[in-house]
Design a protein around this motif. Structure first.
Motif, mmCIF file in Angstrom:
data_model
loop_
_atom_site.group_PDB
_atom_site.id
_atom_site.type_symbol
_atom_site.label_atom_id
_atom_site.label_comp_id
_atom_site.label_asym_id
_atom_site.label_seq_id
_atom_site.Cartn_x
_atom_site.Cartn_y
_atom_site.Cartn_z
ATOM 1 N N ILE A 1 0.818 -1.211 0.000
ATOM 2 C CA ILE A 1 0.000 0.000 0.000
ATOM 3 C C ILE A 1 0.853 1.262 0.000
ATOM 4 O O ILE A 1 0.360 2.370 -0.205
ATOM 5 N N GLY A 2 2.167 1.094 0.203
ATOM 6 C CA GLY A 2 3.059 2.244 0.196
ATOM 7 C C GLY A 2 3.056 3.011 1.504
ATOM 8 O O GLY A 2 2.411 2.621 2.488
ATOM 9 N N LYS A 3 3.807 4.103 1.530
ATOM 10 C CA LYS A 3 3.912 4.935 2.727
ATOM 11 C C LYS A 3 3.718 6.399 2.326
ATOM 12 O O LYS A 3 4.329 6.870 1.380
ATOM 13 N N ASN A 4 2.832 7.057 3.035
ATOM 14 C CA ASN A 4 2.517 8.469 2.761
ATOM 15 C C ASN A 4 2.001 8.685 1.340
ATOM 16 O O ASN A 4 2.199 9.753 0.759
ATOM 17 N N LYS A 5 1.334 7.680 0.799
ATOM 18 C CA LYS A 5 0.782 7.782 -0.546
ATOM 19 C C LYS A 5 -0.720 8.108 -0.525
ATOM 20 O O LYS A 5 -1.285 8.468 -1.552
ATOM 21 N N LEU A 6 -1.353 7.935 0.628
ATOM 22 C CA LEU A 6 -2.787 8.167 0.746
ATOM 23 C C LEU A 6 -3.037 9.333 1.694
ATOM 24 O O LEU A 6 -2.338 9.491 2.701
ATOM 25 N N ASN A 7 -4.063 10.133 1.381
ATOM 26 C CA ASN A 7 -4.439 11.202 2.296
ATOM 27 C C ASN A 7 -5.316 10.626 3.414
ATOM 28 O O ASN A 7 -5.686 9.447 3.396
ATOM 29 N N GLU A 8 -5.667 11.465 4.376
ATOM 30 C CA GLU A 8 -6.408 10.986 5.542
ATOM 31 C C GLU A 8 -7.786 10.442 5.167
ATOM 32 O O GLU A 8 -8.246 9.449 5.734
ATOM 33 N N ALA B 1 -0.183 -1.347 -6.179
ATOM 34 C CA ALA B 1 0.856 -0.566 -6.866
ATOM 35 C C ALA B 1 1.349 0.664 -6.117
ATOM 36 O O ALA B 1 2.326 1.278 -6.549
ATOM 37 N N CYS B 2 0.718 1.037 -5.005
ATOM 38 C CA CYS B 2 1.165 2.256 -4.317
ATOM 39 C C CYS B 2 2.612 2.150 -3.848
ATOM 40 O O CYS B 2 3.328 3.149 -3.795
ATOM 41 N N GLY B 3 3.048 0.949 -3.511
ATOM 42 C CA GLY B 3 4.411 0.774 -3.036
ATOM 43 C C GLY B 3 5.467 0.823 -4.122
ATOM 44 O O GLY B 3 6.666 0.772 -3.830
ATOM 45 N N ILE B 4 5.059 0.970 -5.355
ATOM 46 C CA ILE B 4 6.007 0.960 -6.471
ATOM 47 C C ILE B 4 6.749 2.285 -6.608
ATOM 48 O O ILE B 4 7.812 2.356 -7.218
ATOM 49 N N THR B 5 6.183 3.349 -6.006
ATOM 50 C CA THR B 5 6.853 4.652 -5.985
ATOM 51 C C THR B 5 6.895 5.155 -4.543
ATOM 52 O O THR B 5 6.141 4.690 -3.685
ATOM 53 N N LYS B 6 7.773 6.122 -4.295
ATOM 54 C CA LYS B 6 7.886 6.680 -2.950
ATOM 55 C C LYS B 6 8.256 8.153 -3.043
ATOM 56 O O LYS B 6 8.729 8.639 -4.084
ATOM 57 N N TRP B 7 8.052 8.851 -1.946
ATOM 58 C CA TRP B 7 8.415 10.259 -1.887
ATOM 59 C C TRP B 7 9.891 10.417 -1.556
ATOM 60 O O TRP B 7 10.407 9.791 -0.642
ATOM 61 N N GLN B 8 10.563 11.233 -2.346
ATOM 62 C CA GLN B 8 11.932 11.654 -2.064
ATOM 63 C C GLN B 8 11.892 13.179 -2.010
ATOM 64 O O GLN B 8 11.897 13.847 -3.040
ATOM 65 N N GLY B 9 11.782 13.689 -0.788
ATOM 66 C CA GLY B 9 11.475 15.104 -0.660
ATOM 67 C C GLY B 9 10.052 15.334 -1.128
ATOM 68 O O GLY B 9 9.122 14.682 -0.667
ATOM 69 N N ASP B 10 9.872 16.251 -2.078
ATOM 70 C CA ASP B 10 8.532 16.508 -2.607
ATOM 71 C C ASP B 10 8.361 15.941 -4.013
ATOM 72 O O ASP B 10 7.482 16.371 -4.766
ATOM 73 N N VAL B 11 9.209 14.957 -4.372
ATOM 74 C CA VAL B 11 9.155 14.339 -5.701
ATOM 75 C C VAL B 11 8.933 12.834 -5.555
ATOM 76 O O VAL B 11 9.540 12.191 -4.692
ATOM 77 N N LYS C 1 3.823 7.205 -13.475
ATOM 78 C CA LYS C 1 4.725 8.148 -14.144
ATOM 79 C C LYS C 1 6.191 7.988 -13.735
ATOM 80 O O LYS C 1 7.072 7.996 -14.588
ATOM 81 N N PRO C 2 6.495 7.818 -12.435
ATOM 82 C CA PRO C 2 7.903 7.726 -12.056
ATOM 83 C C PRO C 2 8.597 6.433 -12.499
ATOM 84 O O PRO C 2 9.829 6.362 -12.462
ATOM 85 N N ILE C 3 7.819 5.412 -12.929
ATOM 86 C CA ILE C 3 8.447 4.104 -13.224
ATOM 87 C C ILE C 3 8.238 3.651 -14.665
ATOM 88 O O ILE C 3 8.571 2.521 -15.019
ATOM 89 N N GLU C 4 7.711 4.521 -15.526
ATOM 90 C CA GLU C 4 7.311 4.066 -16.862
ATOM 91 C C GLU C 4 8.479 3.527 -17.686
ATOM 92 O O GLU C 4 8.296 2.654 -18.534
ATOM 93 N N THR C 5 9.707 4.004 -17.441
ATOM 94 C CA THR C 5 10.853 3.501 -18.208
ATOM 95 C C THR C 5 11.296 2.120 -17.739
ATOM 96 O O THR C 5 12.087 1.459 -18.411
ATOM 97 N N GLN C 6 10.778 1.652 -16.609
ATOM 98 C CA GLN C 6 11.165 0.351 -16.064
ATOM 99 C C GLN C 6 10.217 -0.773 -16.484
ATOM 100 O O GLN C 6 10.498 -1.942 -16.247
ATOM 101 N N VAL C 7 9.104 -0.418 -17.097
ATOM 102 C CA VAL C 7 8.040 -1.385 -17.343
ATOM 103 C C VAL C 7 8.306 -2.219 -18.591
ATOM 104 O O VAL C 7 8.677 -1.698 -19.646
#
Length: 284
Positions: A69-76, A117-127, A164-170
């Motif tokens: 489910i990822g981390k910090n990917k969902l709002n309250e 799929a939420c865990g497939i990307t993560k926050w690095q700063g605000d990106v 969007k952040p992983i499209e080149t890996q697919v």
């Protein structure tokens, strides 16, 4: 962490978080009086559904089945609506195994709904960036196309943040893909148009990961499919075929969502012969 050895494949369940979804939606037209005997339900009519990726180690490679489910990917509001009481700790779980996200060689995505799929990307700063930067991400081509171009219904589960952040890996495939010898991804449709399952055979040992065609042990009945399914009749037919295959092979059935069982081996009559139960403990 629970583990299972199937031939030359070792499976380890990581901590990907948890959701609680409406039991009626998860069992479709099946009356609550029937499904609630098979799977516990809370006072909100919700059932506990893990989102725990499986680390699959085979032939010197590290694969993940799903990403959590990822981390910090969902709002309250989303956390409340989806009953997310715990977010992913996949990186911490990998660290306990002396691994890092950069050690993951491939990710086997049965489909790309947010809870997978939420865990497939993560926050690095605000990106947002790729969580597993060196991994090839395998997905069915139909699923990948809908992920990027969702319809009026599916846009609620296919999120731009997760592609969007992983499209080149697919790397996509059409009907079937052999990832390594004996390990296949097979397109089924049903739950989503591009849904796939994972099959592994090594001599007389095998496992089948049916993903959301059979999300929990309580969905063993071939007619018990989800209200979330885009093509429920397809789910029923695929489920019947695949479960018959699994019974005849005495294959292990593995689960991503089940809060009680990680894997079950059924005999030829569909009776439980062996199982790996989920341990309930606090993750470090």
């Amino acid at each position: 962490m629970e583990t299972l050895q199937v031939g030359r494949a070792k499976l380890t369940w990581l901590n990907g978080g948890v959701t609680h979804l409406d039991g009626g939606a998860m069992f479709g037209v099946v009356p609550k009086a029937l499904w609630s005997r098979k799977y516990p339900v809370n006072e909100k009519n919700q059932i506990e559904l893990r989102t725990d990726p499986i680390l699959l180690q085979i032939d010197g490679k590290n694969f993940l089945i799903e990403t959590g489910i990822g981390k910090n990917k969902l709002n309250e509001k989303q956390k409340r609506n989806f009953g997310v009481l715990e977010e992913s700790n996949v990186e911490q779980a990998l660290n306990q195994l002396q691994l890092t996200p950069s050690d993951i060689d491939g990710i086997l995505m049965t489909h790309l709904h947010f809870d997978h799929a939420c865990g497939i990307t993560k926050w690095q700063g605000d990106v947002l960036v790729s969580t597993f930067p060196k991994a090839v991400i395998y997905a069915n081509e139909i699923e990948w196309n809908e992920m990027r171009h969702p319809n009026i219904r599916s846009k609620n589960t296919y999120w731009e943040d997760n592609w969007k952040p992983i499209e080149t890996q697919v790397q996509t495939y059409s009907n079937e893909l052999e990832v390594v010898p004996g390990l296949k991804m097979v397109h089924t449709g049903g739950h989503s148009d591009g849904h796939a399952i994972i099959l592994f055979e090594d001599g007389e040992e095998s496992f089948i990961h049916m993903a959301d065609i059979m999300p929990t042990h309580a969905h063993q009945n071939k007619l018990w499919v989800l209200a979330y399914d885009d093509f429920p009749v397809t789910s029923v037919h695929q489920k019947e075929k695949l479960m018959n295959w699994g019974y005849s092979k005495r294959a292990w059935f593995t689960f991503y969502h089940d809060a009680y069982y990680r894997a079950i081996l059924f005999d030829e009559k569909g009776e439980v012969e062996k199982s790996v139960k989920r341990e309930r403990y606090e993750y470090i």
